[in-house]
Design a protein around this motif. Structure first.
Motif, PDB file in Angstrom:
ATOM      1  N   TYR A 292      45.884  43.160  30.181  1.00 47.36           N
ATOM      2  CA  TYR A 292      45.056  43.598  31.302  1.00 47.36           C
ATOM      3  C   TYR A 292      43.616  43.821  30.820  1.00 47.36           C
ATOM      4  CZ  TYR A 292      44.596  45.757  35.973  1.00 47.36           C
ATOM      5  OH  TYR A 292      44.261  46.042  37.265  1.00 47.36           O
ATOM      6  N   SER A 362      40.266  51.723  35.312  1.00 44.99           N
ATOM      7  CA  SER A 362      40.037  52.621  36.463  1.00 44.99           C
ATOM      8  C   SER A 362      41.253  53.480  36.776  1.00 44.99           C
ATOM      9  CB  SER A 362      39.687  51.848  37.721  1.00 44.99           C
ATOM     10  OG  SER A 362      38.552  51.109  37.531  1.00 44.99           O
TER      11      SER A 362
ATOM     12  N   TRP B 173      36.221  49.133  39.317  1.00 44.77           N
ATOM     13  CA  TRP B 173      37.014  49.876  40.299  1.00 44.77           C
ATOM     14  C   TRP B 173      37.760  48.970  41.264  1.00 44.77           C
ATOM     15  CZ3 TRP B 173      32.862  54.125  41.700  1.00 44.77           C
ATOM     16  CH2 TRP B 173      32.787  55.023  40.632  1.00 44.77           C
ATOM     17  N   PRO B 175      38.961  45.720  41.107  1.00 50.17           N
ATOM     18  CA  PRO B 175      40.186  44.994  40.732  1.00 50.17           C
ATOM     19  C   PRO B 175      41.411  45.905  40.691  1.00 50.17           C
ATOM     20  CG  PRO B 175      38.384  44.420  39.259  1.00 50.17           C
ATOM     21  CD  PRO B 175      37.915  45.561  40.095  1.00 50.17           C
ATOM     22  N   ALA B 176      41.173  47.193  40.449  1.00 53.14           N
ATOM     23  CA  ALA B 176      42.301  48.129  40.386  1.00 53.14           C
ATOM     24  C   ALA B 176      42.968  48.282  41.751  1.00 53.14           C
ATOM     25  CB  ALA B 176      41.833  49.484  39.875  1.00 53.14           C
ATOM     26  N   ARG B 177      42.265  47.869  42.801  1.00 53.85           N
ATOM     27  CA  ARG B 177      42.853  47.990  44.143  1.00 53.85           C
ATOM     28  C   ARG B 177      43.341  46.648  44.667  1.00 53.85           C
ATOM     29  NH1 ARG B 177      42.811  52.453  46.715  1.00 53.85           N
ATOM     30  NH2 ARG B 177      44.780  51.477  47.201  1.00 53.85           N
TER      31      ARG B 177
END
Lengths: 374, 442
Positions: A292, A362, B173, B175-177
């Motif tokens: 990742y 994040s 931020w 890509p995390a969603r």
């Protein structure tokens, strides 16, 4: 009127979007399948890992039954080996204290060390105990077995005597049986809760995507940090005496004082850290946190290749731990500088896994409070 | 109308805070609280030796005050109480500072001064003579100004290379969603992060003006809703989007609000007599004093966020002048810090187990904020001298990562942090920000 104005801002925005694309030449994306990663952790690492641990504690329980039925040198050796095997299996998955493992409070429940041997001796002498009790963490689990099965000075005869000719031999056997049964019961419950035919936490885990504090990704990252801190603080720093006001080493604070098995356990635990970072399982390698991170790096989202840096630092730690002469409880007295070097490199890993990694992915650290990102 | 919306929002926000168990988690359980500079005299109830239920009682009282605002019951008292209690609870722990709490505090303070209870309120029902049909324009402008400042300064803050040229931190931020239905996969595309960055910046800078102009207002309000709903979906920012969506209605005309009120009255089947032609009037002297005071307030609001310019170094790195400046969602900043305490007589060094004193949230917030680190160092000094360490010196090994950059050493590790005092002066014990050119792509 509105209709007239509508295209204007839209056009402007489109222009801007195009403009920025030209500015940077960025057309890349974060090419990564998070769901596949969770599936790898759940299906390839954890479920088989828990099954393996359950099987090893089952084995241990059988060897204990054999031993208590006929305590001989050979049957004692068999128990000791089964104990080490189970303990190693535990090192492979003890980092992941979330979900059922967290509900079972597993680290404390079966892996509290050092064990309170005076409490055990008292219990055996008085003939009354409850190893399943709420406050029995320090008289059960792997470390208690370590005390029960090994002699401090390596004298196997003394242990055999304990279970054969000593006054309380029957109680020693019963206590040993109880502890091994408790251990097996806990790991069985853990496996049951994960198993698709049981509590199916596996299903919950795999589908819990996203980056909220309760997401599987967040659980993984947080437990990587906390699990590693356990190794650094509990297994190295405390025996070194760094936390003690008088600064003296505490040899008895090591994980496996009686069997002198602390260092192999730490190395196995570090291997598990590496596996957790890479997504490596018993028979192969799948998508992991490192992949990742590399996907983010490839998209230009992070300045350096964090995966590589973490990898390198883990190798350094491994080398430093391997350089400590066994057993650990003597090394902290005789060669504290070597242990300290290992500790220092462990400290140096912290910024990478505690600041850089969660930042790049994040991941939020706690499940309360709002943020406005500052 | 603004009073009703604000009251309802605050009531909701307070109840939500309580229902989530945050009162217990944030204000009862921690063993150590960070105070605001200059406000260390504000005492947490627990520090005064009061039992834990008093903390909860403060929140219940606050919810009651919000209800008072909503209903217009003993308005000045309700609004005053709410302002004081809200600000009081915010001052308990610096860890939980958020720009929108600061905003709430300011608006609550302004609301105390405004005659927002003179229409459609229990106060008017109690004393019909209070009712007025119109209020002076400055009362509306004041609230519009406050909202405008929040947006515009948030927009100014986005005029930053990290935000515009590197799309940081959105490119981390978003890509995390990617697990979001429908639009999720788009968030992995880097250009989407750029698009959002530029759109957000443009939106913040222009929206106060677009809302002011009656022609662009309807469209602008659609943008307000779209923008805030999107941020609500994407980020854990709680009630803030809804507060802004509700608050920005203040930009709409009096007629619009009157229509809303009429509808509400019909819905509630409770009609208050309209008093046509009556205008709210203050005593001239009072009004002049108030307006002068508010003028000063406006000036401070305009200037204070620029204080960062007086400090050397990178604002994001040192955070000197960062708070109270409407800098929202600008940084992905994380740190790792370990303290050790040195006995000045024996020279022995003890590592500190930070989590013994702080919860994870406090530890995380502290790790990137120098003034909090300093406070904690002073606390450690006291605690360790109680434990028998001679004249303890406190040092820290600290690393911070900012907007995707590799973490770097943050504070000088050879400086006894407990010997320093926090203040307005530049913090020269923060290591300089190593701004090697940002590698945006391979």
């Amino acid at each position: 009127m509105i209709n007239k104005l509508l295209p204007l801002p839209l056009l402007l925005l489109l222009l801007l979007a195009v403009a920025c694309k030209d500015d940077t030449g960025e057309t890349q994306r974060v090419d990564f399948d998070e769901a596949a990663m969770l599936d790898n952790y759940g299906s390839n690492i954890l479920l088989p890992g828990y099954a393996f641990l359950q099987q090893k504690t089952q084995d241990l329980q059988s060897r204990v039954a054999d031993f208590t039925a006929a305590p001989t040198e050979a049957s004692l050796l068999a128990v000791q080996q089964a104990h080490q095997q189970a303990w190693l299996a535990w090192q492979g998955i003890n980092l992941y204290e979330f979900g059922p493992a967290e509900q079972l409070n597993l680290r404390r429940n079966i892996s509290t060390f050092p064990t309170q041997y005076p409490k055990i001796i008292n219990a055996v002498q008085s003939g009354s105990w409850d190893v399943n009790g709420l406050y029995a963490n320090d008289i059960r689990g792997f470390a208690a077995l370590d005390f029960l099965l090994y002699s401090e000075n390596g004298d196997g005869g003394a242990i055999l005597e304990r279970f054969t000719t000593s006054t309380h031999a029957a109680n020693w056997k019963a206590f040993l049986t109880d502890v091994s049964q408790h251990l097996h019961a806990q790991t069985s419950e853990l496996y049951q809760q994960w198993s698709p035919t049981g509590g199916n936490y596996l299903g919950t885990f795999i589908t819990n995507t996203g980056n909220s504090a309760s997401s599987s990704l967040s659980l993984l990252v947080n437990q990587l940090v906390q699990g590693f801190e356990q190794i650094k603080n509990k297994k190295i720093r405390e025996p070194l005496g760094l936390m003690a006001i008088d600064g003296q080493p505490v040899p008895r604070a090591v994980e496996a004082y009686y069997s002198s098995y602390s260092l192999p356990l730490i190395l196995a635990n570090l291997q598990a850290v590496e596996n957790m970072v890479e997504g490596t399982y018993a028979s192969g390698e799948g998508l992991g946190l490192a992949d990742y991170l590399e996907a983010h790096h490839a998209a230009g989202n992070t300045q350096t290749n964090l995966a590589e840096e973490i990898r390198a630092q883990l190798q350094l730690i491994n080398a430093k731990v391997a350089a400590i002469p066994a057993p650990l409880h003597q090394a902290v007295l005789n060669q504290p500088q070597l242990v300290n070097e290992a500790y220092t490199e462990m400290v140096n890993l912290m910024p990478l896994i505690k600041a850089d990694l969660p930042s790049a992915l994040s991941v939020r650290i706690e499940d309360y409070g709002d943020t406005d990102g500052d | 109308m603004f009073r009703i919306i604000f009251g309802a929002m605050m009531l909701l926000a307070t109840l939500r805070f309580m229902a989530r168990g945050w009162v217990e988690l944030l204000y009862v359980q921690p063993k150590f609280f960070f105070h605001y500079w200059g406000f260390s005299w504000v005492q947490h109830p627990l520090a005064l030796g009061l039992p834990a239920w008093t903390v909860h009682a403060v929140y219940m009282l606050m919810a009651a005050a919000a209800l008072g605002i909503l209903l217009g019951w003993r308005y000045r008292l309700s609004a005053g109480l709410f302002f004081l209690l809200f600000t009081y609870t915010e001052l308990w722990d610096l860890t939980n500072y958020l720009n929108h709490y600061y905003f709430t505090s300011l608006v609550a303070g302004l609301m105390v001064l405004l005659p927002a209870h003179r229409s459609f309120s229990l106060d008017v029902r109690r004393r019909p003579s209070l009712a007025v049909a119109t209020v002076p324009a400055w009362t509306i402008y004041l609230l519009q100004f406050q909202l405008g400042v929040v947006y515009f300064y948030a927009g100014l803050a986005k005029l930053h290379p990290d935000w515009l040229l590197h799309a940081q931190p959105l490119r981390l931020w978003l890509p995390a969603r990617a697990d979001m239905p429908l639009i999720g996969p788009l968030f992995k595309e880097v250009w989407v992060a750029y698009f959002f960055s530029w759109f957000g910046c443009l939106y913040d800078l222009s929206i106060p003006f677009l809302l002011r102009w009656h022609r662009s207002r309807p469209l602008a309000y659609v943008a307000v809703i779209a923008f805030h709903v999107l941020t609500w979906l994407l980020f854990p920012i709680g009630m803030f989007p809804w507060i802004m969506i509700g608050s920005t209605l203040i930009f709409f005309s009096a007629r619009f609000h009157q229509r809303l009120l009429d509808k509400l009255q019909r819905l509630l089947r409770w009609r208050l007599p309209r008093v046509p032609g009556s205008t709210y009037r203050m005593r001239p002297l009072l009004q002049r004093a108030l307006l002068m005071g508010l003028g000063l307030y406006v000036l401070v609001q305009l200037v204070f966020p620029f204080r960062y310019a007086l400090y050397p170094g990178n604002l994001y790195w040192t955070e000197q002048g960062f708070r109270f400046s409407w800098r929202v969602m600008l940084m992905e900043k994380a740190g790792s810090i370990s303290f050790w305490v040195e006995d000045s007589a024996t020279g022995r060094r003890l590592p500190v187990n930070t989590r013994e004193y702080l919860n994870a949230q406090q530890e995380k917030m502290m790790a990137t904020q120098p003034d909090m680190i300093l406070q904690f160092a002073h606390f450690l000094k006291e605690d360790y001298s109680r434990k028998g360490v001679n004249a303890p010196r406190v040092y820290a090994d600290s690393w911070v990562s900012l907007n995707g950059r590799r973490s770097r050493p943050y504070l000088r590790s050879d400086v006894d942090l407990a010997s320093l005092q926090d203040g307005w002066a530049p913090k020269d014990w923060i290591l300089p920000f190593d701004d090697t050119p940002y590698r945006a792509h391979r």
